[in-house]
Design a protein around this motif. Sequence first.
Motif, PDB file in Angstrom:
ATOM      1  N   GLY A   1      46.962 -77.044  -9.411  1.00 61.40           N
ATOM      2  CA  GLY A   1      46.494 -76.761  -8.065  1.00 61.40           C
ATOM      3  C   GLY A   1      45.602 -77.833  -7.490  1.00 61.40           C
ATOM      4  O   GLY A   1      44.693 -77.551  -6.709  1.00 61.40           O
ATOM      5  N   GLU A   2      45.848 -79.091  -7.865  1.00 60.38           N
ATOM      6  CA  GLU A   2      45.095 -80.227  -7.342  1.00 60.38           C
ATOM      7  C   GLU A   2      46.060 -81.177  -6.634  1.00 60.38           C
ATOM      8  O   GLU A   2      47.278 -81.009  -6.694  1.00 60.38           O
ATOM      9  N   SER A   3      45.507 -82.183  -5.979  1.00 61.30           N
ATOM     10  CA  SER A   3      46.359 -83.190  -5.348  1.00 61.30           C
ATOM     11  C   SER A   3      46.892 -84.151  -6.403  1.00 61.30           C
ATOM     12  O   SER A   3      46.279 -84.333  -7.468  1.00 61.30           O
ATOM     13  N   SER A   4      48.025 -84.773  -6.117  1.00 60.50           N
ATOM     14  CA  SER A   4      48.581 -85.751  -7.055  1.00 60.50           C
ATOM     15  C   SER A   4      47.666 -86.963  -7.182  1.00 60.50           C
ATOM     16  O   SER A   4      47.633 -87.625  -8.220  1.00 60.50           O
ATOM     17  N   GLY A   5      46.895 -87.253  -6.124  1.00 61.63           N
ATOM     18  CA  GLY A   5      45.931 -88.338  -6.198  1.00 61.63           C
ATOM     19  C   GLY A   5      44.855 -88.061  -7.237  1.00 61.63           C
ATOM     20  O   GLY A   5      44.439 -88.955  -7.973  1.00 61.63           O
ATOM     21  N   SER A   6      44.423 -86.799  -7.302  1.00 61.09           N
ATOM     22  CA  SER A   6      43.407 -86.411  -8.270  1.00 61.09           C
ATOM     23  C   SER A   6      43.945 -86.487  -9.689  1.00 61.09           C
ATOM     24  O   SER A   6      43.310 -87.064 -10.580  1.00 61.09           O
ATOM     25  N   THR A   7      45.126 -85.924  -9.927  1.00 56.58           N
ATOM     26  CA  THR A   7      45.682 -85.953 -11.279  1.00 56.58           C
ATOM     27  C   THR A   7      46.028 -87.375 -11.693  1.00 56.58           C
ATOM     28  O   THR A   7      45.887 -87.737 -12.857  1.00 56.58           O
ATOM     29  N   SER A   8      46.477 -88.191 -10.746  1.00 62.07           N
ATOM     30  CA  SER A   8      46.787 -89.590 -11.049  1.00 62.07           C
ATOM     31  C   SER A   8      45.528 -90.331 -11.501  1.00 62.07           C
ATOM     32  O   SER A   8      45.561 -91.109 -12.467  1.00 62.07           O
ATOM     33  N   TYR A   9      44.423 -90.082 -10.818  1.00 67.00           N
ATOM     34  CA  TYR A   9      43.154 -90.719 -11.186  1.00 67.00           C
ATOM     35  C   TYR A   9      42.743 -90.324 -12.601  1.00 67.00           C
ATOM     36  O   TYR A   9      42.378 -91.173 -13.431  1.00 67.00           O
ATOM     37  N   HIS A  10      42.794 -89.029 -12.889  1.00 66.41           N
ATOM     38  CA  HIS A  10      42.374 -88.564 -14.206  1.00 66.41           C
ATOM     39  C   HIS A  10      43.332 -89.038 -15.302  1.00 66.41           C
ATOM     40  O   HIS A  10      42.898 -89.314 -16.429  1.00 66.41           O
ATOM     41  N   LEU A  11      44.604 -89.153 -14.990  1.00 69.45           N
ATOM     42  CA  LEU A  11      45.553 -89.708 -15.962  1.00 69.45           C
ATOM     43  C   LEU A  11      45.205 -91.154 -16.297  1.00 69.45           C
ATOM     44  O   LEU A  11      45.270 -91.572 -17.455  1.00 69.45           O
TER      45      LEU A  11
END
Length: 219
Positions: free
Chosen positions: A66-76
């Motif tokens: 339930g987050e933006s792909s920008g957020s998950t991309s950063y954490h990845l």
Amino acid sequence: MSLGTSTVEGMTDSPEATAAPATQGPPKILGPERLKALSHPLRLRILDLLQTHGSLTASGLAELVGESSGSTSYHLRQLARHEFVREVEGKGTARERWWEQTPGGYRIAPEADDDVGTRTAKSMVNAQLEKTRQAKIWHLLDVVDKAPDVDPRYLAWKDSITLSTTLLWATPEQLASVIEAFHEFLDVYTAPLRGQENVAGTAPVQIHFNAFPVLDDGA
């Protein structure tokens, strides 16, 4: 309704958490920098999803958490920087990369020279890992409670489930011996199960083993 086999029978010398390794070998002890990189609930959630679902993209993870792909991309990227995840070779494109957990586990345990910040970070990570484990058990119990005789997921696995607790008295040395023997046993019997992500009929499974002293105010 029995969960396969439920057993109650009635302790390591320090609390610790070990993430199940993707390959055999001793889990890596996290240093301060790697621990700091892991000290974020969303990153721990991402790691758990990669362990359960296999490789995923940032957008696929975003839908699940339930987050933006920008957020998950950063954490990845932060997880990759510290070797918790890696890009899947030969899969995806420059715009849509696939990620997987880096083979190997990790170990978190208190050390005598830990400063306050390190102790806090370890406690947070351990607590979040335990919360994730417990959430899976509660979901299982919910499935059993709602439809134990019709849910195909439970019917297929009902004889392969156990929630087991053994209650005993032991010295620290005796319990350490039990823990060592368990890990040797686990290495032998889980070896044939590794690398089966795409084998028909398999599903993600977790094996939990908790061993700890039961401490009260007078201990």
